[in-house]
Design a protein around this motif. Structure first.
Motif, PDB file in Angstrom:
ATOM      1  N   THR A  55     -14.339 -25.110 -46.464  1.00 23.65           N
ATOM      2  CA  THR A  55     -13.420 -24.478 -45.502  1.00 23.65           C
ATOM      3  C   THR A  55     -13.793 -23.015 -45.320  1.00 23.65           C
ATOM      4  OG1 THR A  55     -11.842 -23.877 -47.249  1.00 23.65           O
ATOM      5  CG2 THR A  55     -11.495 -25.991 -46.121  1.00 23.65           C
ATOM      6  N   HIS A  56     -14.349 -22.425 -46.370  1.00 18.07           N
ATOM      7  CA  HIS A  56     -14.935 -21.090 -46.327  1.00 18.07           C
ATOM      8  C   HIS A  56     -15.749 -20.949 -47.608  1.00 18.07           C
ATOM      9  CE1 HIS A  56     -11.338 -20.551 -48.718  1.00 18.07           C
ATOM     10  NE2 HIS A  56     -11.626 -19.308 -49.021  1.00 18.07           N
ATOM     11  N   ALA A  57     -16.436 -19.803 -47.771  1.00 19.31           N
ATOM     12  CA  ALA A  57     -17.457 -19.752 -48.827  1.00 19.31           C
ATOM     13  C   ALA A  57     -17.072 -18.914 -50.039  1.00 19.31           C
ATOM     14  CB  ALA A  57     -18.778 -19.280 -48.243  1.00 19.31           C
ATOM     15  N   PHE A  59     -16.116 -18.173 -53.784  1.00 19.63           N
ATOM     16  CA  PHE A  59     -16.733 -18.918 -54.892  1.00 19.63           C
ATOM     17  C   PHE A  59     -15.843 -20.039 -55.431  1.00 19.63           C
ATOM     18  CE2 PHE A  59     -14.300 -15.829 -57.296  1.00 19.63           C
ATOM     19  CZ  PHE A  59     -13.911 -16.525 -58.434  1.00 19.63           C
ATOM     20  N   ASP A  60     -14.515 -19.839 -55.344  1.00 15.85           N
ATOM     21  CA  ASP A  60     -13.620 -20.864 -55.888  1.00 15.85           C
ATOM     22  C   ASP A  60     -13.606 -22.134 -55.026  1.00 15.85           C
ATOM     23  OD1 ASP A  60     -12.335 -18.941 -54.133  1.00 15.85           O
ATOM     24  OD2 ASP A  60     -10.420 -19.893 -54.559  1.00 15.85           O
ATOM     25  N   HIS A  61     -14.284 -22.088 -53.858  1.00 10.37           N
ATOM     26  CA  HIS A  61     -14.349 -23.270 -52.987  1.00 10.37           C
ATOM     27  C   HIS A  61     -15.748 -23.865 -52.906  1.00 10.37           C
ATOM     28  CE1 HIS A  61     -10.238 -22.625 -51.360  1.00 10.37           C
ATOM     29  NE2 HIS A  61     -10.491 -21.424 -51.853  1.00 10.37           N
ATOM     30  N   VAL A  62     -16.749 -23.163 -53.438  1.00 11.31           N
ATOM     31  CA  VAL A  62     -18.126 -23.658 -53.301  1.00 11.31           C
ATOM     32  C   VAL A  62     -18.885 -23.789 -54.636  1.00 11.31           C
ATOM     33  CG1 VAL A  62     -18.331 -22.660 -50.980  1.00 11.31           C
ATOM     34  CG2 VAL A  62     -19.174 -21.355 -52.940  1.00 11.31           C
TER      35      VAL A  62
HETATM   36 ZN   LIG Z   1      -9.367 -19.860 -52.644  1.00 15.94          ZN
END
Ligand SMILES: [Zn+2]
Ligand SMILES: [Zn+2]
Length: 208
Positions: A55-57, A59-62
């Motif tokens: 959804t965006h980059a 660090f906690d999402h990738v």
């Molecule tokens: Zn987040």
């Protein structure tokens, strides 16, 4: 439609897997950390992962993208406007004291209105900048995956690199124009609905 979710990593990000029941084709959204748990869930359910969508980059999402990519070979999907952040993710994570594996190059850029197909399911890309420049939501099949654009009761911060509160206001308004019954699945915290958020979200008071 099958929907699975896991809370991963120190910032407790929601990682979602959406799959088509018949073909088992699936996409992973925001594999932020704990790749082994995500991969176990994929194996247990016999999912065939077609896309890894960020959804965006942040660090906690990738954070688990490298492992998931290596094990599934699925296409990494981001919005083009997020590439700048994606390329800086490791450096930004290091500022927070987190060490990330190098991120593989994205395989596919999506933009507003693009549709991702998995089996018979269709999810539409909504470009919702504000928390980050290339933030996206995925919309369809009665659900809205919102990343850090919209949470139950609040919205994502706009004081990170690339954040923009005016853009977030526009993105928020736009999401609030969806039907009440649409289920909201945020990047952190509990789920909600558009109706509940239009009535209760604290950001509404700043806008309407
Ligand atoms: Zn987040
Ligand atoms: Zn974020």
């Amino acid at each position: 439609m099958i929907m699975k979710s896991l809370v991963v990593g120190p910032l407790e990000a929601n990682c979602f897997i959406i799959a088509d029941e018949n073909t088992r084709e699936a996409l992973v959204i925001d594999p932020g950390d704990e790749p082994d748990r995500i991969l176990d869930l994929i194996t247990e359910n016999n999912f065939k992962i077609k896309y890894i969508v960020c959804t965006h980059a942040h660090f906690d999402h990738v954070g688990a993208v490298p492992e998931i990519k290596k094990e599934t070979g699925a296409k990494i999907v981001i919005h083009r406007d997020e590439l700048d952040i994606y390329e800086r993710t490791r450096d930004l994570a290091a500022l927070w004291g987190y060490e990330l594996d190098p991120l593989p190059e994205p395989d596919m850029f999506v933009s507003e209105g693009d549709k991702l197909e998995i089996g018979d399911l269709r999810l539409e890309v909504l470009h919702t900048p504000g928390h980050s420049p290339g933030g996206i939501c995925l919309y369809g099949e009665g659900i809205l995956i919102t990343g850090d654009t919209l949470f139950a009761g609040s919205v994502g911060r706009t004081d990170f690199y690339g954040g923009d509160v005016e853009k977030l206001k526009k993105s928020f308004k736009r999401l609030m124009s969806l039907l009440d019954k649409v289920k909201v699945l945020p990047g952190h915290g509990p789920e909600s609905t558009i109706g509940q958020e239009r009535a209760n979200n604290s950001f509404s008071y700043e806008i309407f």
